[in-house]
Design an enzyme around this catalytic site. Structure first.
Site, PDB file in Angstrom:
ATOM      1  N   ASP A  10      -1.092   1.156  -3.890  1.00 47.48           N
ATOM      2  CA  ASP A  10      -1.999   0.147  -4.454  1.00 47.48           C
ATOM      3  C   ASP A  10      -3.351   0.741  -4.826  1.00 47.48           C
ATOM      4  O   ASP A  10      -4.264   0.009  -5.218  1.00 47.48           O
ATOM      5  CB  ASP A  10      -2.177  -1.031  -3.499  1.00 47.48           C
TER       6      ASP A  10
ATOM      7  N   ASP B  91      -2.374   6.126  -3.356  1.00 48.66           N
ATOM      8  CA  ASP B  91      -1.214   5.502  -2.731  1.00 48.66           C
ATOM      9  C   ASP B  91      -0.742   4.369  -3.640  1.00 48.66           C
ATOM     10  O   ASP B  91      -1.227   4.203  -4.759  1.00 48.66           O
ATOM     11  CB  ASP B  91      -1.556   5.010  -1.323  1.00 48.66           C
TER      12      ASP B  91
ATOM     13  N   ASP C 190      -5.897   2.016  -3.241  1.00 47.04           N
ATOM     14  CA  ASP C 190      -7.147   1.765  -2.531  1.00 47.04           C
ATOM     15  C   ASP C 190      -7.581   3.003  -1.742  1.00 47.04           C
ATOM     16  O   ASP C 190      -8.591   2.970  -1.060  1.00 47.04           O
ATOM     17  CB  ASP C 190      -7.057   0.534  -1.623  1.00 47.04           C
TER      18      ASP C 190
ATOM     19  N   SER D 297       0.818  -1.213   0.000  1.00 51.46           N
ATOM     20  CA  SER D 297       0.000   0.000   0.000  1.00 51.46           C
ATOM     21  C   SER D 297       0.855   1.267   0.000  1.00 51.46           C
ATOM     22  O   SER D 297       1.648   1.481  -0.900  1.00 51.46           O
ATOM     23  CB  SER D 297      -0.953  -0.043   1.204  1.00 51.46           C
TER      24      SER D 297
END
Length: 452
Positions: free
Chosen positions: A248, A246, A250, A104
């Site tokens: 990833d 960010d 999400d 992340s």
């Protein structure tokens, strides 16, 4: 070995904490546990496997794929895609599980393994505990059941995944983005291709930064944890707004035309009003966490929208939403969940919906976000204390009560023990920043003396 699963999968320094052997073993254990839980229901299981662009994701992906295939699971490799894309494809393709390799917003040396159940939902705690137990049993000498011959899993690349995900995003937008100019900061991460393409297909004029991942530069001075580049670019290009993801993708934070940050609470406030107007805000409720800014709570009260608050963590927000049938929830950090269209926080979807609101109303993002005023929020971490006594100390309870009386209705105090470190977090909100600092400082001193 301590507990492997945290609040968002297994995470650590790649090739030190998170090794190829661990990734392989966890994947085999997950296959066995889900089979025992009846998830596969007697048929040959399929898994979707994706990753962010970290260099370590290459060998970890190979380990996960090997583990799943050795346990008799067919694998669809979707390559570099955001976490919510892997979750979406797990559901859309009818796969039995999904695996995302990402840490992340963490720095590049870290990586992580996150599992999704059928439908693209995060695994419940009990299944994560069972996976960890089965993995530890194998490390202690218990052999795996190993299929042979035609029983082993087959591995193939699913190159259509990114286009399928982009089409999904565009298909759920309430309106096009024509006439809106957006700067996108992709954090050199998993959304570096799909997010700009989605915004462009939806009609936005886009300027893209942080979209050249080389395996080593993810989150490096860019993205949602470093908004400075985005803020400067929005002003330089005269854009209507900026969107930052960010590693990833999400989560999503935004920047208005003047370069000011628009955080997750403000984004939730804008979307809550938009969804209520469209008749989509079920039970007239939005879900936040105990860390949601008091200004957000006051704004929702003023607008006649109920706010439900959970423990910190998007999984707790999601649990509340699923249990009660709510449609919108999220965190100040930018994890926003629109449950009708995603099973997890989706930064690209959030950014698209925010830009769609700007396009539909003709109002500036600053004007839309002005529905709430962020109260000054001071957070102090007090280390090396007995965090187990944070709720039982009479001295601390008295100090908190005094602080709450001083702050009145326009302030708030929250003391929270860390889930991973020996420290207590002291958070104070007040209408005046100096008052917030003073109250937080006094409480931090009491935490040290009472729990030290």
């Amino acid at each position: 070995m301590g507990r492997l699963f945290g609040t968002d999968g297994v995470r650590g320094v790649a090739n030190a904490d998170l090794t190829a052997e661990l990734a392989l073993g966890l994947s085999v254990a997950a296959a066995h546990v889900l089979a025992e839980a009846g998830t596969f229901e007697g048929h040959r299981p399929t898994a979707v496997v994706g990753r962010d662009p970290r260099a370590s994701g290459e060998f970890l992906e190979a380990a996960v794929v090997a583990g799943l295939a050795s346990a008799g699971v067919d694998v669809l490799r979707v390559g570099v895609l955001p976490t919510p894309a892997v979750a979406y494809l797990t559901g859309a393709l009818g796969a039995d599980l999904g695996v995302m390799l990402s840490a992340s917003h963490n720095a590049m040396p870290d990586n992580g393994v996150k599992f999704f159940a059928r439908g693209g939902h995060k695994l419940p705690d009990e299944l994560e505990h069972r996976i960890e137990a089965v993995y530890e049993q194998h490390r202690a000498g218990e052999p795996w059941a190993r299929p042979t011959g035609s029983g082993v899993g087959r591995v193939s690349d699913y190159d259509e995944g990114s286009d399928q995900y982009i089409a999904h995003l565009i298909g759920v937008l309430p309106n096009r983005l024509d006439g809106v100019k957006v700067v996108l900061d992709e954090a050199h991460g998993a959304a570096s291709r799909v997010s700009p393409e989605a915004f462009a297909r939806a009609g936005a004029e886009i300027i893209t930064i942080g979209a050249d991942p080389d395996g080593l530069n993810i989150n490096d001075g860019c993205g949602s944890t470093h908004l400075e580049m985005l803020q400067a670019a929005v002003v330089e290009h005269g854009a209507d707004l900026g969107v930052a993801h960010d590693g990833d993708a999400d989560r999503c934070l935004a920047v208005d035309a003047e370069g000011r940050e628009v955080d997750g609470d403000q984004i939730l406030a804008v979307l809550a009003l938009a969804m209520r107007e469209a008749g989509q805000l079920r039970k007239n409720t939005v879900v936040g966490t105990v860390m949601s800014n008091l200004g957000f709570k006051l704004a929702m009260e003023r607008e006649g929208i109920q706010l439900v608050q959970t423990a910190v963590g998007d999984r707790y927000v999601l649990e509340s939403m699923k249990a009660e049938g709510y449609a919108l929830g999220g965190e100040q950090s930018g994890h926003v969940i629109v449950l009708d269209h995603a099973t997890t926080g989706d930064g690209t979807l959030t950014g698209l919906m925010l830009a769609a609101r700007v396009a539909a109303t003709g109002r500036t993002l600053a004007d839309l976000a002005g529905v709430m005023s962020r109260l000054p929020q001071i957070l102090i971490n007090v280390p090396d204390v007995d965090k187990s006594r944070v709720t039982t100390s009479a001295e601390l309870a008295a100090a908190v009560a005094d602080a709450e009386r001083e702050l009145g209705a326009t302030g708030r105090v929250l003391l929270r023990s860390s889930g991973t470190e020996p420290l207590v977090r002291v958070m104070v909100e007040a209408a005046d920043i100096e008052q917030a600092k003073a109250v937080a400082g006094r409480l931090a001193d009491v935490v040290k003396s009472a729990l030290g």
